[in-house]
Enzyme design. Structure first.
Site, PDB file in Angstrom:
ATOM      1  N   SER A 139     -23.336  40.799  11.730  1.00 30.91           N
ATOM      2  CA  SER A 139     -22.082  40.487  10.974  1.00 30.91           C
ATOM      3  C   SER A 139     -20.943  41.376  11.253  1.00 30.91           C
ATOM      4  O   SER A 139     -21.080  42.401  11.915  1.00 30.91           O
ATOM      5  CB  SER A 139     -22.651  40.827   9.399  1.00 30.91           C
ATOM      6  N   TYR A 152     -25.159  46.463   3.315  1.00 30.66           N
ATOM      7  CA  TYR A 152     -25.565  45.439   3.904  1.00 30.66           C
ATOM      8  C   TYR A 152     -24.902  45.759   5.377  1.00 30.66           C
ATOM      9  O   TYR A 152     -25.545  45.695   6.571  1.00 30.66           O
ATOM     10  CB  TYR A 152     -24.817  44.167   3.324  1.00 30.66           C
TER      11      TYR A 152
END
Ligand SMILES: NC(=O)c1ccc[n+]([C@@H]2O[C@H](COP(=O)([O-])OP(=O)(O)OC[C@H]3O[C@@H](n4cnc5c(N)ncnc54)[C@H](OP(=O)(O)O)[C@@H]3O)[C@@H](O)[C@H]2O)c1
Length: 229
Positions: A139, A152
């Site tokens: 990501s 995350y």
């Protein structure tokens, strides 16, 4: 005739994993897929050819479930592609680092880093034999400092580095860390609770670039799908 290629995709009941599974199945691949919610996984594989899909419900953070996935690959005798796609944000709304529950932080790493590495370790003999590919789905939160994304994002940064070092240690296997970009999925909605995310592309829009990458001779490394299309 060339034998069918075999892929294991984690988190294939919805979102990117489901869209990728559908496309690879349409291209003749045989698939092993998972997700925790068995009902959604069953719906996702309903339209795929029965004789080329093994669906195993379970949590990738659970070693016993990972053993089931590895046993499925062993029964097929080959693996060309491992897609570590299943992932967690940890919580919604996203907790800031000064307040994140440390057990939750640890759990994010279990799902996003430890499980992908453990699965890769167990499957390396197959991936080495086929000169196969590992796709670790990463990501932009791994490289940008967005408020609330510390759990995350740092886990994806760790996954990036695991991917890079694994590639250096295993030239026989291609290791791609792939950032798919924003997609209109449950995870994305959980990251932006209550917000309208209808302007984000569906995961199906990312799949052609991802499949082209998988089928190309692109070397190991970190890639953004947006750079490819
Ligand atoms: N959406 C975005 O904007 C975006 C942007 C950048 C990167 N990504 C990455 O893209 C990947 C796919 O995300 P997505 O947006 O498609 O998410 P999604 O729609 O929420 O789908 C996630 C899939 O993973 C499964 N899953 C989650 N935790 C699991 C676990 N512990 N064990 C087994 N399966 C699990 C889910 O099913 P169950 O919940 O039933 O287990 C589901 O099938 C992730 O790696 C994510 O980090 C997404």
């Amino acid at each position: 005739m060339e034998s069918t290629r075999i892929a294991l995709i984690t988190g294939a009941s919805q979102g990117l994993g489901r869209a990728l599974a559908a496309e690879l199945a349409a291209r003749g691949w045989t698939l092993v897929v998972d997700a925790r919610r068995a009902d959604r996984l069953a719906v996702a594989v309903e339209s795929l050819p029965d004789d080329r899909v093994i669906a195993i419900p379970g949590d990738i953070a659970d070693p016993a479930h990972r053993s089931q996935l590895v046993a499925a690959v062993e029964s097929l005798g080959r693996l060309d592609l491992l897609v570590n796609n299943a992932s967690t944000l940890g919580a919604s709304p996203l907790p800031a680092l000064d307040a994140i529950d440390i057990d939750l932080f640890r759990q994010i790493y279990e799902v996003n880093v430890v499980a992908p590495l453990a699965l890769t370790q167990a499957l390396l003999p197959f991936l080495g034999a086929s000169h196969g590919t590992v796709v670790n789905v990463t990501s932009d939160a791994a490289v940008e400092a967005y408020e609330g994304w510390g759990g995350y994002g740092s886990s994806k940064a760790a996954l990036d580095q695991v991917s890079a070092v694994l590639a250096a240690e295993h030239p026989d296997v291609r290791v791609l860390a792939v950032d798919p970009g924003d997609m209109r999925t449950e995870m994305h909605q959980d990251a932006f609770p209550g917000e309208d995310i209808s302007d984000r592309p569906l995961p199906e829009a990312v799949v052609p670039g991802l499949v082209a990458l998988i089928e190309s001779g692109h070397p190991s490394g970190r890639t953004r799908v947006a750079e490819l299309v």
